[in-house]
Design a protein around this motif. Sequence first.
Motif, PDB file in Angstrom:
ATOM      1  N   GLY A  16     -24.009 -23.622   1.945  1.00  0.00           N
ATOM      2  CA  GLY A  16     -24.359 -22.311   1.414  1.00  0.00           C
ATOM      3  C   GLY A  16     -25.802 -22.223   0.963  1.00  0.00           C
ATOM      4  O   GLY A  16     -26.582 -23.170   1.107  1.00  0.00           O
ATOM      5  N   SER A  17     -26.127 -21.048   0.411  1.00  0.00           N
ATOM      6  CA  SER A  17     -27.494 -20.763  -0.012  1.00  0.00           C
ATOM      7  C   SER A  17     -27.515 -20.179  -1.412  1.00  0.00           C
ATOM      8  O   SER A  17     -26.549 -19.540  -1.850  1.00  0.00           O
ATOM      9  CB  SER A  17     -28.144 -19.751   0.953  1.00  0.00           C
ATOM     10  OG  SER A  17     -28.226 -20.268   2.257  1.00  0.00           O
ATOM     11  N   ARG A  19     -30.755 -18.476  -4.226  1.00  0.00           N
ATOM     12  CA  ARG A  19     -32.165 -18.223  -4.512  1.00  0.00           C
ATOM     13  C   ARG A  19     -32.369 -18.258  -6.014  1.00  0.00           C
ATOM     14  O   ARG A  19     -31.770 -17.468  -6.748  1.00  0.00           O
ATOM     15  CB  ARG A  19     -32.643 -16.889  -3.950  1.00  0.00           C
ATOM     16  CG  ARG A  19     -34.162 -16.746  -4.084  1.00  0.00           C
ATOM     17  CD  ARG A  19     -34.704 -15.498  -3.435  1.00  0.00           C
ATOM     18  NE  ARG A  19     -34.619 -14.340  -4.300  1.00  0.00           N
ATOM     19  CZ  ARG A  19     -35.461 -13.309  -4.265  1.00  0.00           C
ATOM     20  NH1 ARG A  19     -36.464 -13.323  -3.393  1.00  0.00           N
ATOM     21  NH2 ARG A  19     -35.297 -12.276  -5.071  1.00  0.00           N
ATOM     22  N   ARG A  66     -35.251 -27.048   4.397  1.00  0.00           N
ATOM     23  CA  ARG A  66     -34.094 -26.331   3.833  1.00  0.00           C
ATOM     24  C   ARG A  66     -34.481 -25.413   2.683  1.00  0.00           C
ATOM     25  O   ARG A  66     -33.865 -24.367   2.490  1.00  0.00           O
ATOM     26  CB  ARG A  66     -33.051 -27.340   3.338  1.00  0.00           C
ATOM     27  CG  ARG A  66     -32.528 -28.273   4.395  1.00  0.00           C
ATOM     28  CD  ARG A  66     -31.367 -29.103   3.876  1.00  0.00           C
ATOM     29  NE  ARG A  66     -31.753 -29.967   2.771  1.00  0.00           N
ATOM     30  CZ  ARG A  66     -31.206 -29.916   1.543  1.00  0.00           C
ATOM     31  NH1 ARG A  66     -30.249 -29.049   1.270  1.00  0.00           N
ATOM     32  NH2 ARG A  66     -31.596 -30.756   0.594  1.00  0.00           N
ATOM     33  N   GLN A  81     -35.883 -20.529  -2.543  1.00  0.00           N
ATOM     34  CA  GLN A  81     -34.790 -20.229  -1.621  1.00  0.00           C
ATOM     35  C   GLN A  81     -34.226 -21.547  -1.127  1.00  0.00           C
ATOM     36  O   GLN A  81     -34.965 -22.357  -0.552  1.00  0.00           O
ATOM     37  CB  GLN A  81     -35.285 -19.388  -0.449  1.00  0.00           C
ATOM     38  CG  GLN A  81     -34.222 -19.088   0.591  1.00  0.00           C
ATOM     39  CD  GLN A  81     -33.130 -18.187   0.072  1.00  0.00           C
ATOM     40  OE1 GLN A  81     -33.390 -17.209  -0.612  1.00  0.00           O
ATOM     41  NE2 GLN A  81     -31.881 -18.525   0.385  1.00  0.00           N
ATOM     42  N   ASN A  83     -31.354 -23.313   1.218  1.00  0.00           N
ATOM     43  CA  ASN A  83     -30.381 -23.152   2.301  1.00  0.00           C
ATOM     44  C   ASN A  83     -29.760 -24.490   2.659  1.00  0.00           C
ATOM     45  O   ASN A  83     -30.280 -25.550   2.289  1.00  0.00           O
ATOM     46  CB  ASN A  83     -31.063 -22.551   3.528  1.00  0.00           C
ATOM     47  CG  ASN A  83     -31.647 -21.180   3.277  1.00  0.00           C
ATOM     48  OD1 ASN A  83     -31.142 -20.403   2.468  1.00  0.00           O
ATOM     49  ND2 ASN A  83     -32.735 -20.870   3.967  1.00  0.00           N
ATOM     50  N   SER A  84     -28.664 -24.434   3.359  1.00  0.00           N
ATOM     51  CA  SER A  84     -27.974 -25.660   3.815  1.00  0.00           C
ATOM     52  C   SER A  84     -27.764 -26.641   2.669  1.00  0.00           C
ATOM     53  O   SER A  84     -28.033 -27.839   2.786  1.00  0.00           O
ATOM     54  CB  SER A  84     -28.763 -26.328   4.941  1.00  0.00           C
ATOM     55  OG  SER A  84     -28.927 -25.450   6.033  1.00  0.00           O
TER      56      SER A  84
END
Length: 115
Positions: A16-17, A19, A66, A81, A83-84
């Motif tokens: 998931g991500s 921020r 990432r 941010q 990610n992964s």
Amino acid sequence: QVQLVESGGGLVQPGGSLRLSCAASGITFSIYNMNWYRQAPGKERELVARIPTSGRTNYADAVKGRFTISRDNAKNTVYLQMNSLNSEDTAVYYCNIRLVTGDYWGQGTQVAVSS
């Protein structure tokens, strides 16, 4: 008085991500490099990403490709941010600025990666 306030952490599944945001006050934000650090349970605090006032950003090897650090000088805010995400990213994430008077830190925001 320098203040850094992080937000955006939480629980996320692997892959998931999230921020993260860090709002700064009490400084002329645009003239300083900004950093994100993290501290996992039982480990030392480590630098995750750095964004200068201009030029290239820097990342820890563990997050390259990432994570992305960015800044909005009009909002006095720096972002991360992510990610992964994986379990090794579980940590408290801190915003940091280094001034001539010393290092300043936010209160941290918890990121937990778990299924």
